[in-house]
Design an enzyme around this catalytic site. Structure first.
Site, mmCIF file in Angstrom:
data_model
loop_
_atom_site.group_PDB
_atom_site.id
_atom_site.type_symbol
_atom_site.label_atom_id
_atom_site.label_comp_id
_atom_site.label_asym_id
_atom_site.label_seq_id
_atom_site.Cartn_x
_atom_site.Cartn_y
_atom_site.Cartn_z
ATOM 1 N N ASP A 105 0.801 -1.157 -0.047
ATOM 2 C CA ASP A 105 0.011 0.025 0.103
ATOM 3 C C ASP A 105 0.784 1.252 -0.061
ATOM 4 O O ASP A 105 1.376 1.619 -0.900
ATOM 5 C CB ASP A 105 -1.004 -0.063 1.335
ATOM 6 C CG ASP A 105 -1.882 1.043 1.309
ATOM 7 O OD1 ASP A 105 -2.480 1.296 0.245
ATOM 8 O OD2 ASP A 105 -2.358 1.375 2.319
ATOM 9 N N LYS A 133 -0.626 -1.396 -4.727
ATOM 10 C CA LYS A 133 -1.752 -0.238 -5.196
ATOM 11 C C LYS A 133 -0.659 1.007 -5.402
ATOM 12 O O LYS A 133 -0.304 1.659 -4.367
ATOM 13 C CB LYS A 133 -2.451 -0.072 -3.698
ATOM 14 C CG LYS A 133 -3.714 -0.798 -3.401
ATOM 15 C CD LYS A 133 -4.182 -0.416 -2.177
ATOM 16 C CE LYS A 133 -5.516 -1.185 -1.707
ATOM 17 N NZ LYS A 133 -6.297 -0.820 -0.578
ATOM 18 N N ASP A 161 -7.461 -8.890 5.146
ATOM 19 C CA ASP A 161 -8.692 -8.938 6.140
ATOM 20 C C ASP A 161 -9.241 -7.638 6.358
ATOM 21 O O ASP A 161 -8.631 -6.701 5.899
ATOM 22 C CB ASP A 161 -8.046 -9.485 7.583
ATOM 23 C CG ASP A 161 -7.047 -8.154 8.032
ATOM 24 O OD1 ASP A 161 -6.150 -7.714 7.493
ATOM 25 O OD2 ASP A 161 -7.351 -7.899 9.291
HETATM 26 P P1 IMP Z 1 1.993 -0.468 3.690
HETATM 27 O O1 IMP Z 1 3.102 -0.454 4.659
HETATM 28 O O2 IMP Z 1 1.313 0.841 3.804
HETATM 29 O O3 IMP Z 1 2.322 -0.816 2.505
HETATM 30 O O4 IMP Z 1 0.833 -1.507 4.273
HETATM 31 C C1 IMP Z 1 0.682 -2.941 3.541
HETATM 32 C C2 IMP Z 1 -0.406 -3.467 4.571
HETATM 33 O O5 IMP Z 1 -1.382 -3.010 4.743
HETATM 34 C C3 IMP Z 1 -0.699 -4.960 4.079
HETATM 35 O O6 IMP Z 1 0.236 -5.871 4.400
HETATM 36 C C4 IMP Z 1 -2.091 -5.245 4.482
HETATM 37 O O7 IMP Z 1 -1.859 -5.743 5.892
HETATM 38 C C5 IMP Z 1 -2.703 -3.691 4.423
HETATM 39 N N1 IMP Z 1 -3.551 -3.452 3.664
HETATM 40 C C6 IMP Z 1 -3.339 -2.527 2.639
HETATM 41 N N2 IMP Z 1 -4.270 -2.438 1.729
HETATM 42 C C7 IMP Z 1 -4.998 -3.365 2.059
HETATM 43 C C8 IMP Z 1 -6.487 -3.729 1.714
HETATM 44 O O8 IMP Z 1 -6.978 -3.095 0.738
HETATM 45 N N3 IMP Z 1 -7.319 -4.633 2.520
HETATM 46 C C9 IMP Z 1 -6.529 -5.108 3.355
HETATM 47 N N4 IMP Z 1 -5.358 -4.794 4.063
HETATM 48 C C10 IMP Z 1 -4.634 -3.966 3.219
#
Ligand code: IMP
Ligand code: MG
Length: 181
Positions: A105, A133, A161
């Site tokens: 994300d 994303k 989840d």
């Molecule tokens: P980042 O550090 O922002 O890249 O976080 C990634 C984490 O956010 C992933 O491992 C997921 O646990 C959570 N995440 C991001 N997008 C989603 C989504 O659409 N649904 C569920 N979990 C998400």
């Protein structure tokens, strides 16, 4: 008891499409890491279905380990601090690491983990991630094996989840807004 499927707006990636993609990624990994000491590192708990599936598509010898992490406070800040809830059981010096993750994300979790693990001197460290994303990226990340780019929607299933539920759906679905609003 309500069926999980009734909380899904629509299916974004079907079970069949996931299967084909994971098999394709497994083939690439088997070719790229042939003759190398490969260790898969799954990030709990979201990576569990992807990891279980991917390891069976990898035809070369490899080992595996797991980590559990959680974002510290507000994950939208650029501080990039991540709390390690469960560290690795094994030494990684001299190994080729492949981090297996469900979705990227902001990228903050993985960029922190990369820095953290690089300090232990693996021979190489790369990422295999099923979903990405791109619109939400805050930290710069190179993803060696990527399944699908996805839109900025709240997704569940195949490990993803909402409040610890829906991880066991066999497909990736968009969660109905009324469930989390
Ligand atoms: P980042 O550090 O922002 O890249 O976080 C990634 C984490 O956010 C992933 O491992 C997921 O646990 C959570 N995440 C991001 N997008 C989603 C989504 O659409 N649904 C569920 N979990 C998400
Ligand atoms: Mg996760």
């Amino acid at each position: 008891m309500k069926d999980m499927a009734s909380d899904i707006e629509r299916v974004l990636i079907s079970e069949e499409k996931i299967k084909d993609k994971v098999s394709e990624i497994g083939k690439k990994i088997s070719k790229d890491y042939a003759g190398k000491d490969l260790m898969l590192i799954g990030i709990l708990k979201g990576s569990v279905p992807f990891m279980a599936h991917l390891m069976k598509e990898i035809t070369i010898p490899c080992t595996m380990d797991f980590m559990a992490v959680s974002s510290y406070g507000n994950s939208t800040t650029s501080s990039g601090v991540v709390r390690i809830l469960k560290d690795l059981d094994f030494e990684i010096e001299g190994k080729h690491l492949l981090i297996v993750e469900d979705i990227i994300d902001s990228g903050i979790t993985l960029s922190y983990l990369l820095k953290y693990l690089k300090g232990r001197k693996p021979l190489s460290i790369d990422i295999a991630c099923l979903l990405n994303k791109p619109d939400r990226r805050k930290a710069d990340l190179d993803v060696k094996y990527l399944g699908y780019d996805v839109p900025d929607e709240f997704l569940v299933g195949y490990g993803l989840d909402y409040a610890e539920h829906y991880r066991n759906l066999p497909y990736i679905g968009i969660l109905k807004e009324e469930i989390y609003k």
